[in-house]
Design an enzyme around this catalytic site. Structure first.
Site, PDB file in Angstrom:
ATOM      1  N   ARG A  24      13.631  54.028  70.957  1.00 46.42           N
ATOM      2  CA  ARG A  24      13.270  52.670  71.717  1.00 46.42           C
ATOM      3  C   ARG A  24      13.682  52.496  73.209  1.00 46.42           C
ATOM      4  O   ARG A  24      14.213  51.430  73.543  1.00 46.42           O
ATOM      5  CB  ARG A  24      13.805  51.645  70.876  1.00 46.42           C
ATOM      6  N   ARG A  28      12.212  45.734  74.968  1.00 47.89           N
ATOM      7  CA  ARG A  28      12.411  44.485  75.426  1.00 47.89           C
ATOM      8  C   ARG A  28      13.775  44.349  76.464  1.00 47.89           C
ATOM      9  O   ARG A  28      13.757  43.369  76.983  1.00 47.89           O
ATOM     10  CB  ARG A  28      12.408  43.430  74.624  1.00 47.89           C
ATOM     11  N   ARG A  37       4.364  43.346  78.250  1.00 40.70           N
ATOM     12  CA  ARG A  37       4.067  42.746  76.979  1.00 40.70           C
ATOM     13  C   ARG A  37       3.678  41.708  76.791  1.00 40.70           C
ATOM     14  O   ARG A  37       2.587  41.288  76.073  1.00 40.70           O
ATOM     15  CB  ARG A  37       5.522  42.926  76.267  1.00 40.70           C
ATOM     16  N   ASP A  74       3.496  52.668  66.942  1.00 35.96           N
ATOM     17  CA  ASP A  74       4.731  52.337  65.735  1.00 35.96           C
ATOM     18  C   ASP A  74       4.457  52.800  64.614  1.00 35.96           C
ATOM     19  O   ASP A  74       3.298  53.323  63.981  1.00 35.96           O
ATOM     20  CB  ASP A  74       4.314  50.586  65.681  1.00 35.96           C
ATOM     21  N   TYR A 150       8.185  48.891  53.709  1.00 43.56           N
ATOM     22  CA  TYR A 150       7.434  47.684  54.569  1.00 43.56           C
ATOM     23  C   TYR A 150       6.312  47.219  53.760  1.00 43.56           C
ATOM     24  O   TYR A 150       6.005  46.130  53.709  1.00 43.56           O
ATOM     25  CB  TYR A 150       7.049  48.145  55.869  1.00 43.56           C
TER      26      TYR A 150
END
Ligand code: 1CP
Length: 361
Positions: A24, A28, A37, A74, A150
């Protein structure tokens, strides 16, 4: 490429040659990422916009001159390409509409997966042309167990109740989903390698919650089948496997899966792992992301200890999990400068940790 040299067993003469990248690393915590973004509200559209994805992939390389870029994408793009209804909500993370019955998986042909995920191949091709020749580009997918959680839970979970119920009570259905994920993961990784990815990585972020009786089948064999499938298609790129949360027999894991690099999380003690793992197996990891968020001496001492523990084996420096959203970018710069500096400078940062508490001899 420094990272490929390391994987091939050339460990260099001192620790300044340890290759560095961060899980990562695009995200952010970087102001330039946040600005980019903000130009696309929907996260999937953002991942599929090759121009923006190339930019997000390259941002951390420009800032920190790291040894590897990881394609901006992702692990949940496979379920999306399979036809699951997926969206990302601010503050909530991914939300999928879970199937009433995991056996009801959308029957998607591998060709269709390839077509839907073609923008990721385009991102890889474009990034490779802009990335310096000495830097590696990493393509990736999620491991079947992790991706299945998920799908079955409908998003991130705390207790994984539905997945575990399905595993214990509905094995044929569960295996049906796992088999489909293996097929699609092979297709996705092969496509990424053929587009120019130098290294591939399999993220098994939730390996740590697989019940012990099922670890062989759902952590070891699943990854082994993906790697064998990729190799059967003549892809020679090294493969990094990351069984996060697993803390059993790592030698067996590496030998069974035939991964080229073992990535470990920050709960694994480097000295303990180093003592049990054959010396030629490359290891990636494993600084606690929280140590980077804290920064300063805590971060530097912890990083030095990791390099020290792995100094006689091929070692790729990384975190034990993704970079935290609140990490000050200047801490990351300090960490990279520290790791690239000669070791004599490094040891001077060490103070109280090894000193005895007051009064003790
Ligand atoms: O809007 C945003 O910016 C959302 C945050 C974000 C980012 C930056 C998500 C949503 N995905 C990504 C990119 C991403 N995801 C990358 C490439 C960038 C890089 O590493 O520099 C990679 C490798 C991933 C992989 C990924 N996605 C994993 C495996 C690694 C891990 O963190 O364990 C997982 C589990 C996901 C799922 C996911 N994607 C995003 C969220 C919020 C989540 C859920 C995480 C969770 O369940 O806690």
């Amino acid at each position: 490429m420094r990272i490929l040299d390391t994987i091939n067993g050339n460990i260099g003469t001192d620790s300044t040659s340890v290759p560095i990248w961060f899980m990562r690393q695009a995200g952010r915590y970087l102001p330039e990422y946040k600005a980019l973004r903000a130009t696309t509200s929907d996260f999937i559209s953002y991942c599929l916009d090759s121009d923006k994805a190339v930019e997000a992939t390259l941002q951390p390389i420009r800032r920190y001159d790291l040894d590897a870029a990881i394609v901006f994408s992702d692990i949940l793009l496979i379920p999306w390409a399979m036809g699951y209804d997926l969206r990302f909500e601010e503050g909530k993370g991914p939300i999928l509409t879970p199937p009433k019955n995991p056996a009801e998986i959308p029957e998607t042909a591998p060709e269709a997966i390839k077509t839907r995920l073609a923008p990721i191949g385009k991102t890889i091709k474009k990034t490779r042309t802009q990335l310096a020749k000495d830097k590696a580009l990493i393509g990736f997918c999620g491991a079947p167990w992790t991706v299945s959680t998920y799908i079955i839970e409908g998003g991130t979970s705390r207790d994984f109740t539905k997945t575990k119920k399905c595993l214990w009570q509905n094995r044929p259905n569960f295996n049906h989903l796992i088999d489909a994920l293996i097929t699609h993961s092979i297709e996705f990784l092969v496509m990424q390698a053929r587009s120019g990815a130098d290294i591939l990585m399999i993220f098994d972020s939730w390996a740590g919650i697989v019940p012990g009786a099922h670890q062989k089948s759902y952590i070891f064999e699943t990854t082994a089948r993906i790697i064998a499938g990729v190799r059967a298609r003549n892809i020679t790129a090294p493969i990094i496997a990351f069984p996060k949360g697993f803390c059993g027999n790592f030698t067996d894991y590496v030998q069974t899966t035939k991964c080229d690099v073992l990535a470990i999380d920050h709960t694994i003690c480097p000295a303990w792992l180093n003592a049990q793992l054959p010396k030629n197996i490359p290891v990636q990891g494993n600084l606690d992301p929280m140590a980077v968020e804290i920064g300063g001496k805590t971060m530097l001492e912890c990083a030095a200890d990791i390099c020290d523990a792995f100094k006689t084996r091929p070692h790729i420096f990384n975190l034990g999990h993704g970079m935290g959203q609140h990490t000050p970018p200047e801490n990351v710069a300090e960490l990279v400068n520290f790791l690239r500096a000669p070791e004599s400078t490094r040891t001077s940062t060490r103070t109280s940790k090894r000193e005895s508490p007051k009064g003790e001899k």
